[in-house]
Scaffold this motif. Structure first.
Motif, mmCIF file in Angstrom:
data_model
loop_
_atom_site.group_PDB
_atom_site.id
_atom_site.type_symbol
_atom_site.label_atom_id
_atom_site.label_comp_id
_atom_site.label_asym_id
_atom_site.label_seq_id
_atom_site.Cartn_x
_atom_site.Cartn_y
_atom_site.Cartn_z
ATOM 1 N N ALA A 18 119.456 -26.636 132.977
ATOM 2 C CA ALA A 18 118.873 -25.330 132.638
ATOM 3 C C ALA A 18 118.058 -24.816 133.819
ATOM 4 O O ALA A 18 116.870 -24.532 133.680
ATOM 5 N N SER A 21 117.761 -23.416 140.217
ATOM 6 C CA SER A 21 117.364 -23.944 141.528
ATOM 7 C C SER A 21 118.544 -24.613 142.228
ATOM 8 O O SER A 21 119.077 -25.618 141.758
ATOM 9 N N ARG A 24 117.928 -28.361 142.826
ATOM 10 C CA ARG A 24 118.145 -29.300 141.702
ATOM 11 C C ARG A 24 119.633 -29.567 141.513
ATOM 12 O O ARG A 24 120.047 -30.687 141.257
ATOM 13 N N GLU A 44 108.130 -18.058 132.727
ATOM 14 C CA GLU A 44 107.134 -19.084 133.074
ATOM 15 C C GLU A 44 105.742 -18.474 133.066
ATOM 16 O O GLU A 44 105.151 -18.239 134.111
ATOM 17 N N LYS A 65 111.968 -24.391 129.093
ATOM 18 C CA LYS A 65 113.157 -23.917 129.814
ATOM 19 C C LYS A 65 114.407 -24.543 129.181
ATOM 20 O O LYS A 65 115.397 -23.866 128.907
ATOM 21 N N ALA A 87 113.542 -28.503 134.294
ATOM 22 C CA ALA A 87 112.536 -29.020 135.231
ATOM 23 C C ALA A 87 111.641 -27.884 135.698
ATOM 24 O O ALA A 87 112.038 -26.713 135.687
ATOM 25 N N THR A 89 108.633 -27.276 138.868
ATOM 26 C CA THR A 89 107.859 -27.827 139.985
ATOM 27 C C THR A 89 106.662 -26.927 140.268
ATOM 28 O O THR A 89 106.811 -25.709 140.364
ATOM 29 N N LYS A 172 109.911 -20.700 146.312
ATOM 30 C CA LYS A 172 109.496 -22.108 146.243
ATOM 31 C C LYS A 172 108.041 -22.234 145.817
ATOM 32 O O LYS A 172 107.184 -21.466 146.271
ATOM 33 N N ALA A 173 107.791 -23.226 144.967
ATOM 34 C CA ALA A 173 106.429 -23.452 144.487
ATOM 35 C C ALA A 173 105.522 -23.738 145.682
ATOM 36 O O ALA A 173 105.906 -24.469 146.602
ATOM 37 N N TYR A 176 106.399 -23.092 150.120
ATOM 38 C CA TYR A 176 107.052 -23.780 151.234
ATOM 39 C C TYR A 176 108.208 -24.631 150.730
ATOM 40 O O TYR A 176 108.266 -24.995 149.554
ATOM 41 N N GLY A 177 109.132 -24.934 151.658
ATOM 42 C CA GLY A 177 110.271 -25.795 151.327
ATOM 43 C C GLY A 177 110.264 -26.967 152.285
ATOM 44 O O GLY A 177 110.571 -26.798 153.468
ATOM 45 N N GLY A 198 112.149 -30.581 144.117
ATOM 46 C CA GLY A 198 112.417 -29.977 142.808
ATOM 47 C C GLY A 198 112.936 -30.907 141.739
ATOM 48 O O GLY A 198 113.007 -30.531 140.575
#
Ligand SMILES: Cc1cn([C@H]2C[C@H](O)[C@@H](COP(=O)(O)OP(=O)(O)OP(=O)(O)O)O2)c(=O)[nH]c1=O
Length: 621
Positions: A18, A21, A24, A44, A65, A87, A89, A172-173, A176-177, A198
């Protein structure tokens, strides 16, 4: 080839991820999992302040989710997938939760906060097992989270700007990635790297092992619940599946991260393992994080109540950010005590703490300031001064019954209407709650066919004003005890037409009810025992013309509901035991009550997270 046999356990199931991302999807497909991607539409925006920890927030979001997708797929195809994985993050620093930045400015704020410091990345995961029972979706949820610590280098302003211009931070949470350009910002990582990207694959596989590969009696290796079965156990696992042992053992616990309270029950401690020297060693039970959080939960409530009572959030809304010493002066309290209270509020996510001092979080500005439009300040003060005291007698109530526990303090009405001060305390609490839910109640059904309504026990008129705003033709009468209507004027909304709402004093059990096409009972019935409820409904029924209606709003359970709502509602009976003689009723029971009193075409609809609304139409006698 599937290297990890626990992943192989899912190969014959219809698995849905679900999540939109791409990270993921990549992590799970690289691990050999076959799944369909159905991105969740769950918004969210759970209230962060209502969770005891950031991990609890991430876990609940992950769960919602996954449940949203399970419900949607079941509704559409009348068949749910076997397993749905959700999920979420988040990045946390100093009690603050960072999600995806909304724009470049937001990304800059986030990255500046993380610059040169250590922060935590939490991913909450929910594995939802679905089944269909007589056309109804049944779900069982196993959830957990993983925490990884990440340290950023000291970064120049120029580098941050350049990084933001690359566009990478936006989805991205924390902005940053770590797996791409963002990796250059990171000095070190402690914990699972993929968790930051993630999805905590390692912890996930351990959970699958608990679910699908329960230990066999005497199988020392299998009893090691915190490890992923090795490849050489693959045959054992296949045997288990063929031999009827493949039913998920929902209820396993453990892992480096943790699980939330209210999840599956803990397993009994495992058998004693033999160590290499052959000596028996006691197997350590999983760390009871959820239980400890529950045991400390009352302190969190008390910190929130006290900060509200001392008007900390009002001061910070008007003058923040402020240092502890300045806040102490403004609220007339000791510097040391205020400092500790502020630390606690920051740890609970109610305040931000920066070099400039303390400031309100968004939730505090919205709900904990005493005069904000969506204030729950009154509810906090009421819970602190009234409900808190009552709950100290819970043991007495459980042992000897409610009457004993209430003892000298008298009935609910006697206590609440003892003085103008206690009446106002109660009304402020109800006003905040009603305003929070009024729009959802008013719009749960289309009520535009009615031109007059009577809100029985309508208190400050918060719902009445919302009804009048939503349905311009509607005239609403608020019918409540004289002690209440006398003070209602102080709660009238500014800048809104109020001529469509009037207040009439009276007791709905004994006085003549005002005439109306629609009678509203919002959060009233749970306060009363069955005989009183029947009496009230029969009075309404005899006043209501055929075609008229009754609308009941309660924190009533639906047939099948999400765990978080069930947990919240699960505490209601305790409150009722201590506060009055009533009891909670399910939506189905409320519907049956309306039918028994001559209402037909009874329908139920959710009204936000908290309430369910039941509408019935008066049939011709
Ligand atoms: C910190 C960090 C996060 N992320 C990503 C992982 C998640 O995709 C995203 C956090 O947002 P989420 O809301 O967890 O996920 P999502 O919106 O991408 O997908 P969905 O809600 O549909 O499941 O941030 C990285 O890719 N690298 C990182 O270093």
């Amino acid at each position: 080839m599937v290297l990890c046999p626990v992943i192989g356990k899912l190969l014959h199931k219809h698995v849905v991820l679900a999540s939109a991302s791409p990270r993921r999807q990549e992590i799970l497909s690289n691990a050999g999992l076959r799944f369909e991607v159905v991105p969740s539409r769950f918004k969210e925006k759970l209230c962060k302040a209502s969770f005891p920890t950031p991990s609890a927030y991430a876990v609940e979001t992950a769960k919602q989710k996954a449940l949203e997708v399970a419900r949607r797929m079941h509704q559409k195809d009348l068949r749910a997938p076997d397993v749905v994985i959700g999920a979420d993050t988040i990045v946390t620093i100093g009690g603050l939760i960072l999600e995806k930045p909304v724009d470049k400015q937001d990304a800059y704020r986030m990255l500046s906060r993380l610059n040169g410091k250590e922060h935590s990345v939490f991913t909450g995961v929910a594995i939802v097992h679905c089944s269909d029972r007589d056309g109804r979706l049944h779900t069982e949820v196993l959830d957990f989270y993983e925490e990884t610590t990440v340290k950023f280098s000291e970064l120049s302003e120029e580098l941050l700007r350049e990084y933001i211009d690359s566009g990478e931070p936006m989805d991205k949470a924390g902005g940053y990635g770590i797996q791409a350009l963002g990796g250059m910002l990171v000095e070190h990582v402690r914990g699972d790297f993929l968790n930051v990207v993630g999805f905590p694959l390692n912890h996930f596989c351990k959970k699958l092992a608990q679910l699908y590969c329960p230990p066999r009696p005497g199988d020392v290796r299998g009893a090691e619940r915190d490890s992923i079965p090795a490849v050489d156990t693959f045959e054992d696992l296949s045997d288990l599946e063929g031999g009827g042992g493949s039913d998920p053992a929902w209820g396993g616990r453990g892992g480096r991260g943790g699980e939330e309270a209210g999840g599956a029950p803990p397993q009994a401690p495992g058998p004693r393992d033999a160590d290499l020297n052959g000596a028996a060693e006691e197997k350590r039970p999983p760390f009871p994080t959820g239980l400890l959080e529950l045991m400390e939960g009352f302190k969190a409530s008390k910190a929130l109540f006290t900060a509200c009572k001392l008007n900390v959030f009002d001061v910070l809304r008007d003058q923040g950010p402020l240092k502890a010493v300045d806040i102490a002066r403004k609220i007339n309290a000791s510097v040391c005590g205020t400092g500790r209270l502020l630390e606690a509020c920051a740890a609970l996510g109610l305040l931000h703490k920066t070099d400039a001092g303390y400031s309100n979080t968004e939730a505090a500005d919205l709900h904990l300031v005493s005069d904000s439009a969506h204030s729950l300040h009154g509810l906090a003060v009421y819970n602190d001064s009234h409900v808190w005291d009552l709950f100290t007698h819970l043991d007495l109530a459980a042992r000897d019954g409610a009457e004993q526990a209430r003892g000298a303090s008298g009935t609910k009405a006697e206590r609440l209407f003892q003085s103008a001060e206690t009446t106002l305390l109660f009304m402020r609490a109800m006003h905040g709650l009603s305003k929070l839910t009024a729009r959802d109640v008013a719009t749960a059904f289309d009520l535009s066919r009615f031109t007059s309504a009577c809100d029985l026990g309508g208190c400050t008129g918060a719902l009445a004003h919302e009804l009048a705003r939503e349905y311009p033709r509607l005239q609403v009468t608020v019918f409540d005890l004289p002690d209440v209507t006398e003070h209602a004027r102080g709660f009238q909304p500014d800048g809104q037409r109020t001529e469509h709402v009037r207040f009439v004093p009276g007791d709905f059990f004994t006085d003549a009810l005002p005439r109306a096409q629609l009678y509203v009972l919002s959060r009233v019935l749970h306060d009363w025992p069955d005989d009183r409820v029947h009496h009230l409904l029969s009075r309404i029924s005899s006043c209501c013309e055929p075609g008229g209606g009754v609308l009941v709003a309660e924190a009533a359970a639906m047939e099948e509901e999400e765990a978080a709502a069930a947990r919240r509602r699960g505490l209601q009976p305790l409150g009722l035991l201590l506060l009055g003689a009533g009891r909670p009723r399910s939506a189905r029971e409320l519907g049956q009550l309306l039918q028994r009193h001559g209402f037909r075409d009874v329908r139920v609809a959710p009204a936000g997270d908290l309430l369910r609304v039941v509408l019935g139409t008066r049939a011709a006698p």
